[in-house]
Scaffold this motif. Structure first.
Motif, mmCIF file in Angstrom:
data_model
loop_
_atom_site.group_PDB
_atom_site.id
_atom_site.type_symbol
_atom_site.label_atom_id
_atom_site.label_comp_id
_atom_site.label_asym_id
_atom_site.label_seq_id
_atom_site.Cartn_x
_atom_site.Cartn_y
_atom_site.Cartn_z
ATOM 1 N N THR B 5 0.858 -1.177 0.000
ATOM 2 C CA THR B 5 0.000 0.000 0.000
ATOM 3 C C THR B 5 0.904 1.241 0.000
ATOM 4 O OG1 THR B 5 -0.087 0.408 2.375
ATOM 5 C CG2 THR B 5 -1.597 -1.286 1.506
ATOM 6 N N ASP B 48 -4.248 1.134 8.357
ATOM 7 C CA ASP B 48 -4.109 1.252 6.908
ATOM 8 C C ASP B 48 -4.991 0.174 6.290
ATOM 9 O OD1 ASP B 48 -3.387 1.436 4.273
ATOM 10 O OD2 ASP B 48 -1.351 0.633 4.561
ATOM 11 N N SER B 50 -5.806 0.319 2.987
ATOM 12 C CA SER B 50 -5.695 0.617 1.552
ATOM 13 C C SER B 50 -5.653 -0.638 0.690
ATOM 14 C CB SER B 50 -4.421 1.423 1.280
ATOM 15 O OG SER B 50 -4.359 2.549 2.114
ATOM 16 N N ALA B 145 -6.211 5.521 -1.473
ATOM 17 C CA ALA B 145 -5.800 4.837 -0.245
ATOM 18 C C ALA B 145 -6.941 4.979 0.743
ATOM 19 C CB ALA B 145 -4.530 5.472 0.322
ATOM 20 N N ILE B 199 -11.201 7.878 2.721
ATOM 21 C CA ILE B 199 -10.654 7.485 1.414
ATOM 22 C C ILE B 199 -10.015 8.733 0.809
ATOM 23 C CG2 ILE B 199 -11.247 6.633 -0.900
ATOM 24 C CD1 ILE B 199 -13.626 5.150 0.412
ATOM 25 N N ALA B 202 -3.897 8.199 -3.130
ATOM 26 C CA ALA B 202 -2.744 7.470 -2.607
ATOM 27 C C ALA B 202 -1.584 8.417 -2.318
ATOM 28 C CB ALA B 202 -2.321 6.399 -3.611
ATOM 29 N N ALA B 205 -1.667 9.896 1.205
ATOM 30 C CA ALA B 205 -1.832 8.993 2.353
ATOM 31 C C ALA B 205 -0.770 9.183 3.435
ATOM 32 C CB ALA B 205 -1.849 7.545 1.867
#
Lengths: 129, 363
Positions: B5, B48, B50, B145, B199, B202, B205
């Motif tokens: 991730t 996490d 993701s 993510a 959400i 990415a 994150a």
């Protein structure tokens, strides 16, 4: 944490301490407790039980899994650390102080077959590969 | 090669113990799973998540497509941002996956599916859409993510971290979400505590993860996630249910809408199959730890049957072992059963679950 030089070890991650009176005290190593994670339950052998070498004789359970403890040497169980039943986390905190059980040896020569600190260190390294 | 991730390096920097979780390199814990569990129940922790997959479905009449695709009824979603938990069934009534569906607009619904089933889910959804709704665009969002911030103090710590987030999320009820670009903030979770699942792109994150950490949110791994969800009585796909089990035998009847005239995949099979089993909660009376796949022995009023633990473990909040078990439908709350643990039969009591909610022990 370093591996205490004064103890003996089994490849299955138990430590063995030879006491002055010739009995042995047994616990699980720092590596074993770290692998298992937070301990939540310990099942100890019956006092008086005769154990064969490498016999399954106790169970330590962490949040993750149950793991068998094997008798590193053969002998009669003379004492168990019942304090661990209500405080299994002591194994995580002080693995070399939180002993599980004590044995009266049936064959002291078996001690010679165990690993010393150096040998155990090497066993851990080869396990990691 | 394990999948990672966007937070992989951040986990390692926090000394996480990493494990292979269904092909993903994920944090099991960052030192102590028990501490992380308590941190979430008492204060705030972050996970996490993701590895789970966001799937956006866009186009004309997404609702009509989802009506037939999932077992719960998307017509319950009337307010933009509202979420629905549902199973997606195969024609035999078995569970392909459990998922959350967010209603954003009539031409945009968002699904969040499990990591281990993501590829299979996507292929299934695409094949169904090809038949009944070819006008739809189905997009897996690996560019996103997801961070779950959970615990009684989670909202306050999120608000202190993301400017403007309090205004949009303060009034959210459970299973509602709001958008604050670039964040999608949902009041959902898998712990039985208050909090959000966020959400975000990415690329954002790591920044949010580090800011939350500075705000006093402790990282928590998959280990704590599992004990928290078990206490909260939430099913884990692949363990408590799978393609061979019916939602009606998995404690999920409340998520299956059989009342409306609407047809959906698996409906006919569910209506025809007699219900023989159920999912119940167990509280261990003897000392020990219940684990998945242990055999449950049932003896009551002449009935003697067997069941199996689907999820078991030590409950840090209750300080005793608990489990979910699939047992014959005749078993009722209050019964005593026995669980085979190694060479012993341990006594356990059938209890109503969830076991723990919002920090309170319920059993």
């Amino acid at each position: 944490m370093s591996i205490p030089a004064e103890l003996k070890y089994a490849k299955s991650h138990e430590w063995v301490k030879l006491e002055a009176d010739g009995t042995v005290t047994i616990g699980i190593t720092q590596h074993a407790q770290e692998l298992l994670g937070d301990m939540v339950f310990v099942e100890l052998p019956q006092v008086g039980r005769n154990l064969a070498q490498r016999e399954e004789c106790a169970v330590v359970e962490s949040v993750k899994a149950a793991s068998d403890v094997y008798a590193p040497v053969s002998g009669e169980v003379i004492e168990v650390n019942s304090e661990l039943e209500s405080a299994p986390e002591k194994i995580n905190q002080e693995p070399y102080a939180a002993w599980l059980f004590k044995l009266k040896l049936s064959d002291p020569a078996e001690l010679d077959g165990l690993l010393d600190a150096n040998g155990y260190q090497q066993a851990l390294e080869s396990e990691a590969h | 090669m394990l999948k990672t991730t966007p937070l992989n390096a951040a986990h390692r920097a926090m000394h996480a113990k990493m494990v292979d979780f269904g092909g993903w390199d994920m944090p099991l814990h960052y030192g102590s799973q028990l501490d992380e569990h308590h941190q979430v129940r008492r204060d705030a922790g972050m996970f996490d998540v993701s590895h789970m997959l966001v799937v956006d479905i866009k186009g004309e009449n997404v609702r009509g497509f989802l009506r037939g695709l999932v077992a719960n009824n998307v017509d319950k979603l009337t307010l933009s941002g509202k979420a629905l938990y549902s199973c997606m069934l195969n024609p035999e009534g078995g569970i392909i996956d459990d998922l959350i569906i967010y209603f954003l607009t009539e031409s945009w619904f968002r699904l969040v599916v499990n990591a281990g089933t993501a590829d299979k889910d996507l292929a299934w959804i695409q094949s169904q859409a090809a038949q009944s709704a070819p006008q739809l665009t189905i997009t897996p969002r690996r560019d996103l993510a997801m961070i779950a911030v959970q615990g009684p103090n989670a909202p306050a710590k999120v608000w202190a971290t993301i400017p403007g987030s309090q205004a949009v999320s303060e009034a959210l009820k459970p299973f509602q979400s709001a958008t604050l670009e670039p964040y999608f903030i949902a009041r959902t979770g898998y712990t039985g505590e208050n909090g959000f699942e966020i959400i975000l792109p990415a690329t954002e994150a790591v920044t949010l993860w580090e800011k939350l950490h500075v705000a006093g949110v402790a990282p928590a791994g998959l280990g704590a996630r599992d004990t928290l969800r078990l206490e909260a009585g939430m099913n884990l796909y692949g363990q408590d249910m799978d393609e061979t089990t019916s939602p009606l035998e998995s404690g999920l009847a409340w998520t299956v809408d059989l009342k409306s005239d609407r047809d959906f995949i698996g409906k006919q099979a569910l209506q025809q199959k007699p219900i023989k089993q159920q999912l119940v909660g167990l509280r261990l009376l003897d000392k020990g730890v219940l684990r998945g796949h242990q055999k449950v022995i049932v003896q009551r009023n002449g009935l003697s049957g067997e069941g199996e633990i689907t999820s078991g473990g030590f409950s840090p909040t209750i300080n005793q072992s608990i489990a979910l078990a699939r047992v014959p439908a005749e078993v009722t709350v209050g019964d005593q059963v026995h669980v085979v643990v190694r060479d012993k039969q341990l006594a356990a009591k059938v209890v109503k679950y969830p076991f723990v909610r919002n920090g309170q022990v319920l059993i």
